[in-house]
Design a protein around this motif. Structure first.
Motif, PDB file in Angstrom:
ATOM      1  N   GLU A   3       5.414  -9.985   6.082  1.00  0.00           N
ATOM      2  CA  GLU A   3       5.112  -9.741   4.970  1.00  0.00           C
ATOM      3  C   GLU A   3       5.588  -8.572   4.339  1.00  0.00           C
ATOM      4  O   GLU A   3       5.800  -7.576   5.221  1.00  0.00           O
ATOM      5  N   VAL A   4       6.117  -8.397   3.139  1.00  0.00           N
ATOM      6  CA  VAL A   4       6.630  -7.513   2.510  1.00  0.00           C
ATOM      7  C   VAL A   4       5.494  -7.286   0.988  1.00  0.00           C
ATOM      8  O   VAL A   4       5.616  -8.218   0.330  1.00  0.00           O
ATOM      9  N   LEU A   5       4.912  -6.023   1.182  1.00  0.00           N
ATOM     10  CA  LEU A   5       4.058  -5.715   0.061  1.00  0.00           C
ATOM     11  C   LEU A   5       4.718  -5.207  -1.086  1.00  0.00           C
ATOM     12  O   LEU A   5       5.844  -4.494  -1.129  1.00  0.00           O
ATOM     13  N   ASP A   6       4.270  -5.444  -2.371  1.00  0.00           N
ATOM     14  CA  ASP A   6       4.994  -4.746  -3.579  1.00  0.00           C
ATOM     15  C   ASP A   6       4.772  -3.241  -3.513  1.00  0.00           C
ATOM     16  O   ASP A   6       3.816  -2.561  -2.863  1.00  0.00           O
TER      17      ASP A   6
ATOM     18  N   VAL B  86       6.466   1.178   0.054  1.00  0.00           N
ATOM     19  CA  VAL B  86       6.893  -0.417   0.380  1.00  0.00           C
ATOM     20  C   VAL B  86       6.458  -0.650   1.791  1.00  0.00           C
ATOM     21  O   VAL B  86       7.118  -0.132   2.687  1.00  0.00           O
TER      22      VAL B  86
ATOM     23  N   PHE C 124       6.016  -3.017   5.045  1.00  0.00           N
ATOM     24  CA  PHE C 124       6.428  -4.284   5.957  1.00  0.00           C
ATOM     25  C   PHE C 124       5.588  -4.363   6.778  1.00  0.00           C
ATOM     26  O   PHE C 124       5.236  -3.486   7.772  1.00  0.00           O
TER      27      PHE C 124
END
Lengths: 264, 264
Positions: free
Chosen positions: A64-67, A114, A116
């Motif tokens: 997942e990569v968050l905003d 950001v 990860f």
């Protein structure tokens, strides 16, 4: 298959206790649920981290990569990446400057981080354990040993570094099973990158891992090496971004997601 | 398994002819080699494109991301992404403004373009053909039909849009085989996202694809839908970046890499 109520309860209890300040390696916690490595960087470095992961999918499988600025993972609704990991490391210009149990101050300093979440080999340990393959560091209550290798990752912009591996001693007659079982989870490092012969990975002394605790390799066991999500931390040491926040090796983020979700 | 001399010769001949100006859909060209979708954006948009792909891996499986300003793909040494694709589309503020056979002028205008090569379902057509599953658009010498669906992709920053799918009519008794064979190639869209019932994908008229040529569905055949690498083009239309360069749908970049490299 979604997580059982028992599993979700274990995951939430673990995150809650870490949020309250408990510190412990997470191997074996919330059996059957996915665990993840964390790396958070200022937005200005986010493309290079994502590109580094894309070019090095074996050590850096992105879950997942968050905003920018977000800290609630969709892999664990209600979670808070600022607090729900047992221990964090803060890096400044490539130097480890602090190890903390609560990263809220880092987020106040860098509100545009950001984050990860990267797959972790603890995820497939449940599969190994279910097949009665011994997991020595769990038996000993230690952290898994991790080593910097001499294998360079593909660079991405300003980011470069060598691959980090985790090691588990496996009885010779179970190595094939360990390969087969872990190979079914390509999103969490998958099959080993190397079996036996630490020297050819550039590992001089198996008893002196760069991260985690020393191993105990017994007669008839072979050291088996898996690509490790600590690899981005080695890249940070080598590439010296002005700031980065990571988990402490072996102290992972525990999600609500079943490991079977990542079966190939 | 690396590509045979015959395959490499076919790939290089194709790229050379496209470089010289030939325009044709690439389905069936250089049998057994990977084909790729192209999207190139100014560096300022690169993170969001990569994040969009990471969040939507089924339509946007990333095969390679080139460094800013680079146009030689590592998947085809000696290639030139400015010229070696049969037809390109240039997008300004979300509008298709030009279709060209040589994108060199676009690169002069935007020397910092970051190029993404994204897996293409043409890659697994070789596997379907080898299993004697008919590939209608190849039989008819047409481009594959592609449709915008009503299924939203996960947004990434300023990028959002609906999934695009390609469609192949498959005899009902071969649908399971087509699923099984394409499912072995997760890096090139993998198994279908949908089998039958175009209406539930929001496709009103199978005879009127948004991209490519109309299909010919015969009695006893089922429309089978695969996630399509044209999806980023739909996102460009919806998200209006100031500039983007893409391949023209069905007119792909032909690599030197065997499709078997991407077997799961």
């Amino acid at each position: 298959m979604t997580a059982s109520i028992t599993q979700l309860a274990a995951a939430r209890a673990a995150r809650t206790s870490y949020r309250a300040g408990e510190v412990a390696p997470t191997s074996g916690v919330a059996h059957g649920l996915v665990q993840a490595n964390l790396i958070s960087v200022p937005a200005e470095w986010a493309f290079e981290v994502l590109l580094f992961a894309q070019r090095n999918p074996k050590p850096c499988p992105v879950l997942e990569v968050l905003d920018p600025g977000a800290y609630e993972s969709t892999l664990a609704p209600g979670s808070d990446l600022r607090t729900d990991i047992p221990a964090y490391r803060i890096w400044r210009d490539g130097e480890l400057t602090e190890e903390v149990t609560d990263a809220s101050a880092a987020w106040e300093e860098h509100p545009d981080l950001v984050s990860f979440l990267i797959g972790c080999s603890f995820t497939f340990e449940a599969g190994l354990a279910d097949a009665e393959i011994p997991i020595r560091h769990q038996e000993l209550g230690r952290n898994v040993p991790m080593y910097r290798t001499s294998r360079p990752c593909a660079p991405a912009g300003r980011l470069r570094g060598d691959m980090v591996v985790s090691m588990r001693p496996i009885p010779a007659d179970r190595v094939a099973d360990a390969v087969r079982i872990s190979g079914r989870y390509p999103a969490v490092h998958g099959a080993p990158v190397h079996v036996g012969d630490p020297a050819s990975l550039g590992i001089a002394d198996l008893a002196a891992p760069e991260f985690g605790d020393p191993p105990e390799v017994r007669d008839g066991e072979v050291p088996v090496f898996w690509a490790c999500g600590v690899t981005p931390q080695a890249a940070i040491m080598d590439s010296c971004p002005p700031f980065a926040l990571t988990h402490a090796p072996g102290h992972m983020f525990i999600t609500d997601v079943r490991d079977t979700e990542y079966l190939a």
